[in-house]
Motif scaffolding. Sequence first.
Motif, short mmCIF file in Angstrom:
data_model
loop_
_atom_site.label_atom_id
_atom_site.label_comp_id
_atom_site.label_asym_id
_atom_site.label_seq_id
_atom_site.Cartn_x
_atom_site.Cartn_y
_atom_site.Cartn_z
N CYS A 10 4.80 -15.81 -2.64
CA CYS A 10 3.46 -16.12 -1.94
C CYS A 10 2.52 -16.31 -3.09
O CYS A 10 2.82 -16.24 -4.29
N GLY A 11 1.30 -16.57 -2.78
CA GLY A 11 0.16 -16.84 -3.75
C GLY A 11 -0.06 -15.79 -4.74
O GLY A 11 0.07 -15.68 -5.90
N ARG A 12 -0.30 -14.48 -4.02
CA ARG A 12 -0.91 -13.28 -4.85
C ARG A 12 -0.25 -12.23 -4.27
O ARG A 12 0.11 -11.98 -2.89
N LEU A 13 0.04 -11.24 -5.06
CA LEU A 13 0.56 -9.85 -4.69
C LEU A 13 -0.29 -8.92 -5.14
O LEU A 13 -0.84 -8.73 -6.42
N SER A 14 -0.66 -7.97 -4.23
CA SER A 14 -1.83 -6.77 -4.58
C SER A 14 -1.04 -5.50 -4.40
O SER A 14 -0.05 -5.22 -3.23
N LYS A 15 -1.31 -4.55 -5.17
CA LYS A 15 -1.11 -3.25 -4.98
C LYS A 15 -1.83 -2.00 -4.67
O LYS A 15 -3.07 -2.20 -5.46
N ASP A 16 -1.84 -1.32 -3.49
CA ASP A 16 -2.96 -0.43 -3.30
C ASP A 16 -2.35 0.97 -3.36
O ASP A 16 -1.22 1.11 -3.07
N GLY A 17 -3.19 1.99 -3.63
CA GLY A 17 -2.62 3.35 -3.62
C GLY A 17 -2.04 3.59 -4.96
O GLY A 17 -1.66 2.98 -5.80
N ALA A 18 -1.86 5.03 -5.21
CA ALA A 18 -1.44 5.70 -6.46
C ALA A 18 0.03 5.97 -6.56
O ALA A 18 0.43 6.65 -7.55
N GLY A 19 0.86 5.34 -5.67
CA GLY A 19 2.16 5.64 -5.61
C GLY A 19 2.89 4.53 -6.37
O GLY A 19 2.32 3.79 -7.15
N THR A 20 4.12 4.44 -6.53
CA THR A 20 5.03 3.67 -7.23
C THR A 20 5.70 2.51 -6.42
O THR A 20 6.36 2.73 -5.14
N ILE A 63 2.06 3.04 -10.35
CA ILE A 63 3.08 2.47 -11.12
C ILE A 63 3.61 1.07 -10.32
O ILE A 63 3.72 1.36 -9.37
N PHE A 64 3.51 0.23 -11.22
CA PHE A 64 4.11 -1.27 -10.49
C PHE A 64 5.15 -1.55 -11.73
O PHE A 64 4.93 -1.89 -12.84
N ARG A 65 6.25 -1.60 -11.17
CA ARG A 65 7.56 -1.98 -11.94
C ARG A 65 8.23 -3.41 -11.56
O ARG A 65 8.28 -3.59 -10.28
N PHE A 66 8.48 -4.21 -12.27
CA PHE A 66 9.13 -5.59 -12.17
C PHE A 66 10.45 -5.54 -13.02
O PHE A 66 10.85 -5.03 -14.00
N ARG A 81 1.05 -1.16 -0.02
CA ARG A 81 0.04 -0.07 0.05
C ARG A 81 0.89 1.28 0.00
O ARG A 81 1.58 1.60 0.94
N VAL A 82 0.99 1.88 -1.09
CA VAL A 82 1.77 3.17 -1.30
C VAL A 82 0.91 4.46 -1.65
O VAL A 82 0.43 4.42 -2.74
N SER A 83 0.79 5.15 -0.81
CA SER A 83 0.32 6.56 -1.29
C SER A 83 0.70 7.35 -2.54
O SER A 83 2.04 7.15 -2.59
N GLU A 84 0.11 8.26 -2.81
CA GLU A 84 0.46 8.98 -3.97
C GLU A 84 1.51 9.78 -3.62
O GLU A 84 1.95 10.28 -2.50
#
Length: 280
Positions: free
Chosen positions: A246-256, A276-279, A231-234
């Motif tokens: 782990c089984g699943r990864l979720s991203k919350d928030g408007a940050g990077t 933004i979600f970078r791999f 969870r990453v804020s703007e």
Amino acid sequence: NGGVLRCYRIYKKAGAAYLEADGGTLVARKDNEAFLTNFDSAEIKAGGLTIDTQGFSVTVNQNLTGIGTLTVTGGGTVTFAEGMTCEPKLAIVNGTTVVLNGLCPGGLVLGDEMSSGILLASAGASVHVAGDIVVKNAALVLSGSFAKDESYDILSCTGSIDEASVKAWKDVAVKSGLASGLTYDAVASEDGNALKLNVREPLNVVIELKDGRETRSDDFLAGRDDSMTVRVSEDAELTLTGRLACGRLSKDGAGTVSLTNPQDEFPLGESFEEGIFRFG
């Protein structure tokens, strides 16, 4: 000695009878609860013996001796009756399931590089091998009643389960017995000669960054039923360099969020709705 015998059952009817195998194959023709039974002795010599189940379920009610290898194949099920001893090395391949209720002094090989073997065990009835265990490509299927916050010895040996074999337990399928909402970890014991099953509630770990930039190097290694939420804020930016699995990864928030470890693994996928979600 290298021959093939297709049979419903092989057993001693009367008098004295001895079974010797040195390279032969027994091919099952139907389900049978006494497929191999009642011989005065049954010896598997250096050439070994193969039981080809042809998809059937058969039971061995016979102690087996000898220095060879008993290979079970054919995608069916072979059950060793309770108290039976398989002195030769036991190799389980080609999707075949073995229910092993007795000792396996000669050692155990599960699967090979091309095909899988399945060992069926149950809660409170661990399999003990008086030899080494080698796991190449296999699954351990568990049935029975498993309780939360309990630890079970599932597979143990007087020899060794090497590190590569422990890592090869890619699938531990609990067939039944876990209450809804529970999961499990398959881990090696501290002395390295046992596989343990720890039953617990699934994890849902939350990592949060409200502002600024930050790099974190902690590892998070969990099971398929576990999840992680980042969870990453703007205007905030979080980089995770540790190994995440782990089984699943979720991203919350408007940050990077940036993941940089090539060993990260999320078999059930990743999800995010904004930011933004970078791999890599």
